[in-house]
Every structure is written in C-alpha cells, then in structure tokens.
Enzyme design. Structure first.
Site, short mmCIF file in Angstrom:
data_model
loop_
_atom_site.label_atom_id
_atom_site.label_comp_id
_atom_site.label_asym_id
_atom_site.label_seq_id
_atom_site.Cartn_x
_atom_site.Cartn_y
_atom_site.Cartn_z
N TYR A 33 171.46 -30.90 65.85
CA TYR A 33 170.32 -31.78 65.58
C TYR A 33 169.95 -31.75 64.11
O TYR A 33 170.45 -30.92 63.34
CB TYR A 33 169.11 -31.38 66.44
CG TYR A 33 168.36 -30.15 65.97
CD1 TYR A 33 168.88 -28.87 66.18
CD2 TYR A 33 167.14 -30.25 65.31
CE1 TYR A 33 168.20 -27.74 65.75
CE2 TYR A 33 166.45 -29.12 64.89
CZ TYR A 33 166.98 -27.87 65.11
OH TYR A 33 166.32 -26.75 64.68
N ARG A 52 174.65 -32.56 56.57
CA ARG A 52 174.58 -31.28 57.29
C ARG A 52 174.81 -31.50 58.78
O ARG A 52 175.46 -30.68 59.45
CB ARG A 52 173.24 -30.59 57.04
CG ARG A 52 173.17 -29.21 57.66
CD ARG A 52 171.90 -28.47 57.31
NE ARG A 52 170.71 -29.13 57.85
CZ ARG A 52 169.46 -28.73 57.63
NH1 ARG A 52 169.23 -27.66 56.89
NH2 ARG A 52 168.45 -29.38 58.17
N ARG A 100 179.53 -30.26 85.20
CA ARG A 100 179.34 -28.98 84.52
C ARG A 100 180.59 -28.10 84.58
O ARG A 100 181.07 -27.75 85.66
CB ARG A 100 178.15 -28.22 85.13
CG ARG A 100 177.81 -26.96 84.35
CD ARG A 100 176.64 -26.21 84.93
NE ARG A 100 176.32 -25.06 84.09
CZ ARG A 100 176.96 -23.90 84.15
NH1 ARG A 100 177.95 -23.72 85.02
NH2 ARG A 100 176.63 -22.90 83.34
N HIS A 102 182.42 -25.11 81.61
CA HIS A 102 182.40 -24.62 80.23
C HIS A 102 183.46 -25.33 79.39
O HIS A 102 183.26 -25.62 78.22
CB HIS A 102 182.63 -23.11 80.19
CG HIS A 102 181.45 -22.32 80.69
ND1 HIS A 102 180.98 -22.41 81.97
CD2 HIS A 102 180.64 -21.42 80.06
CE1 HIS A 102 179.93 -21.61 82.13
NE2 HIS A 102 179.70 -21.00 80.97
N LYS A 143 173.31 -26.16 62.84
CA LYS A 143 171.97 -26.50 63.36
C LYS A 143 172.12 -26.88 64.83
O LYS A 143 172.05 -28.06 65.23
CB LYS A 143 171.33 -27.63 62.51
CG LYS A 143 169.81 -27.62 62.57
CD LYS A 143 169.21 -28.40 61.44
CE LYS A 143 167.73 -28.68 61.60
NZ LYS A 143 166.86 -27.51 61.72
N GLU A 176 165.77 -15.19 57.82
CA GLU A 176 165.00 -16.41 57.61
C GLU A 176 163.87 -16.40 58.63
O GLU A 176 163.70 -15.44 59.37
CB GLU A 176 165.88 -17.66 57.75
CG GLU A 176 166.56 -17.78 59.10
CD GLU A 176 167.44 -19.01 59.23
OE1 GLU A 176 167.24 -20.01 58.54
OE2 GLU A 176 168.34 -18.97 60.10
N LEU A 201 170.38 -20.86 58.22
CA LEU A 201 170.58 -22.29 58.04
C LEU A 201 170.39 -22.59 56.55
O LEU A 201 169.43 -22.13 55.93
CB LEU A 201 169.55 -23.07 58.86
CG LEU A 201 169.74 -24.59 58.77
CD1 LEU A 201 170.95 -25.01 59.59
CD2 LEU A 201 168.51 -25.32 59.26
#
Ligand code: PDD
Length: 281
Positions: A33, A52, A100, A102, A143, A176, A201
C-alpha cells in the site's frame, strides 16, 4: 454524501465498495500500500510514493500494469470526485482473488483499491512515545499491508496514552515508529535518524526532510541510536506523510531535553510545511 472510492477501474460510493472474501489481501495480508498527502489538489511527492509502491510490489512479485502517470491521473480523479482540498489517499494493491492456498496461481489479476480521507496537518506541540519490542518481519522496507506488529505496538503505546510506539530491535536500537520514522537531535545539534535497511521503511517524508536539511545547512547523520541516547538527546521527532514533522517530548514518561519542542524541530516543521505548500505534482 458517501465518500467516493475506487475499486479496480470503477469509481463508486464508498458505502458500496466491496472486495471479495477470497481476496488474498484479506486472507493473507498479501499486498502492498501507499499513503499520499494532498493539499489544494497537489499531491505531495507523488512520484517517489508511486515508485516505492512499485518497488514494494516487485519485492513481493506482484505485477501491476499501470504506469505512474496513469496512476496519478486516477488519484487526482478520485480527489476531484470527493471534492476535498486537503487529506490523504490510501492506495492498496493485493495479489488478486483465488481459493485460499498459500501457493498463488500464476496470472492472478491484482486488485487496486483507493480511498481518500480528509485531514489537515495538526500542529502538535509535542507528543509522548513509548518503546515496544520490534516484533515485525525482516522486510520492513516493503510497505506491506500485513501490519500486525505495527498495530499491536501502537495500541500498546495508546493504552499508556502515548501517541506512538518507538520500536526497539534485539540489540537495543530504535528502528522506527509503528507508522513513522524516528529522529533525535544530539547536544551538538546534529540530527540523527536510523539508516535505510530492510529493518525500516524508507519514508518519503524522511527522504524529503534529508534534502531540506542539505539545502538549509542543517547537520545530520544516518546512524543507529538507542533509547538511552533518545533520553539524553536535546530534541526528538517523528515523520510521516499523514503527520508531517511531529516533536516528541517524552519517551517512556521521561522528558527529552526541556520537555518542549526545541528550535531544530520547529525549524524543520516550518520548512517541511513550506515545502508542502509549494509541492506541485
Ligand atoms: N505510514 N515507517 C512506517 C512503519 C510507516 O508506516 C510509515 C508511514 C513511515 C513514514 O513513511 P512516509 O514518510 O513515506 O509516510 C515510516 C503511513 C502513513 C501509514 O501506514 O498510514
């Protein structure tokens, strides 16, 4: 009036916007995101944010076939339809929808959703932070939408009436904040922030502020620092796209410096807000 959201090519009232139950973002946190601030219809640092996003997507092997310019047009259209002049856009890309498992099938179509929130930067007069162990994975440079470590840490801080959690790695260094980059200013007026690595990040606000410091002759170092150094620092602050530059005045209940925002953080706040006012992409 409902806000307008964007779901895979369609603008629609947010109340009606839906994603499928077997979206891999919903079931696995399998996606990335971005959050981009805008003011007066100008996006702040849109190109580095979108670059990014593509970097995060490439790290997790999701291919989104939309150019940066096309993405910027979609974002601006969403802002226009919501008629907001200031706020942020949340963009999310998940790997796609499939039963579903993996192991993901080849050729899934990624799901791109976007929404906007109206906010203005708050003029924080100084916030409290609490340290929490950094329990996240080893690719915090991505992210990722999977933010459980960040969510738990920030809630632990919130329960103590803290504004943010500053995360501490196994060697005692601050990495962070749960949703921001962390900075201190030492007694020699040198601004210090954790160097870029897969532990943190690479914040767009961080990068912008480093450039602003270069342009204004403000000394800085990118190096690791500990909680003890933070307590002994003369100032501290955090940065993010949604909060800009926020002075940190206490860590774990102990004052940093005078316990009030110091001269360097105030200068950086003003310089960053001036940049936001003149940003034009
Ligand atoms: N978070 N580090 C983490 C873990 C973050 O989640 C963020 C931002 C930052 C600062 O990045 P930037 O300056 O590019 O916003 C650093 C966003 C705002 C969020 O998750 O809402």
């Amino acid at each position: 009036m409902s806000r307008i959201a964007y779901v895979n090519g369609i603008f629609m009232p947010q109340d009606h916007a839906m994603v499928k139950m077997e979206d891999r973002g919903y079931q696995f946190g399998d996606g990335a995101y971005e959050v981009i601030y805008f003011k007066d219809l100008h996006l702040v640092d849109s190109i580095p944010h979108i670059e990014r996003l593509y970097k995060s997507l490439s790290a997790i092997k999701i291919q989104l076939d939309i150019s940066t310019q096309a993405m910027i047009l979609k974002i601006k259209e969403l802002i226009r339809q919501n008629k907001y002049t200031e706020g942020f856009v949340y963009l999310q890309v998940t790997r796609g929808i499939s039963p579903r498992d993996h192991v993901y099938p080849e050729g899934l179509k990624p799901v791109l959703t976007m929404s906007v929130r109206k906010i203005t930067y708050q003029h924080h007069s100084g916030v409290d932070v609490f340290t929490e162990p950094d329990l996240r994975w080893q690719r915090n440079d991505v992210k990722s939408i999977a933010l459980l470590g960040n969510v738990l840490a920030k809630n632990a801080a919130a329960q103590q009436k803290g504004f943010e959690a500053w995360l501490v790695d196994k060697d005692g260094y601050i990495t962070e904040a749960s949703a921001a980059n962390a900075w201190i200013v030492d007694k020699n007026k040198t601004v210090i922030t954790t160097p870029i690595s897969n532990q943190i990040l690479c914040g767009i606000t961080r990068q912008r502020l480093l450039k602003i410091m270069n342009d204004n002759g403000i000394k800085y170092q990118e190096r690791k620092f500990t909680e003890t150094e933070t307590r002994e620092a003369s100032e501290a602050f955090l940065t993010s796209s949604t909060k800009a530059v926020v002075p940190v005045c206490k860590i774990n209940g102990k004052k940093i410096g005078t316990g009030e925002p110091g001269p360097i953080v105030k200068q950086l706040q003003n310089l960053y807000l001036k940049f936001v006012d003149t940003a034009s992409n």
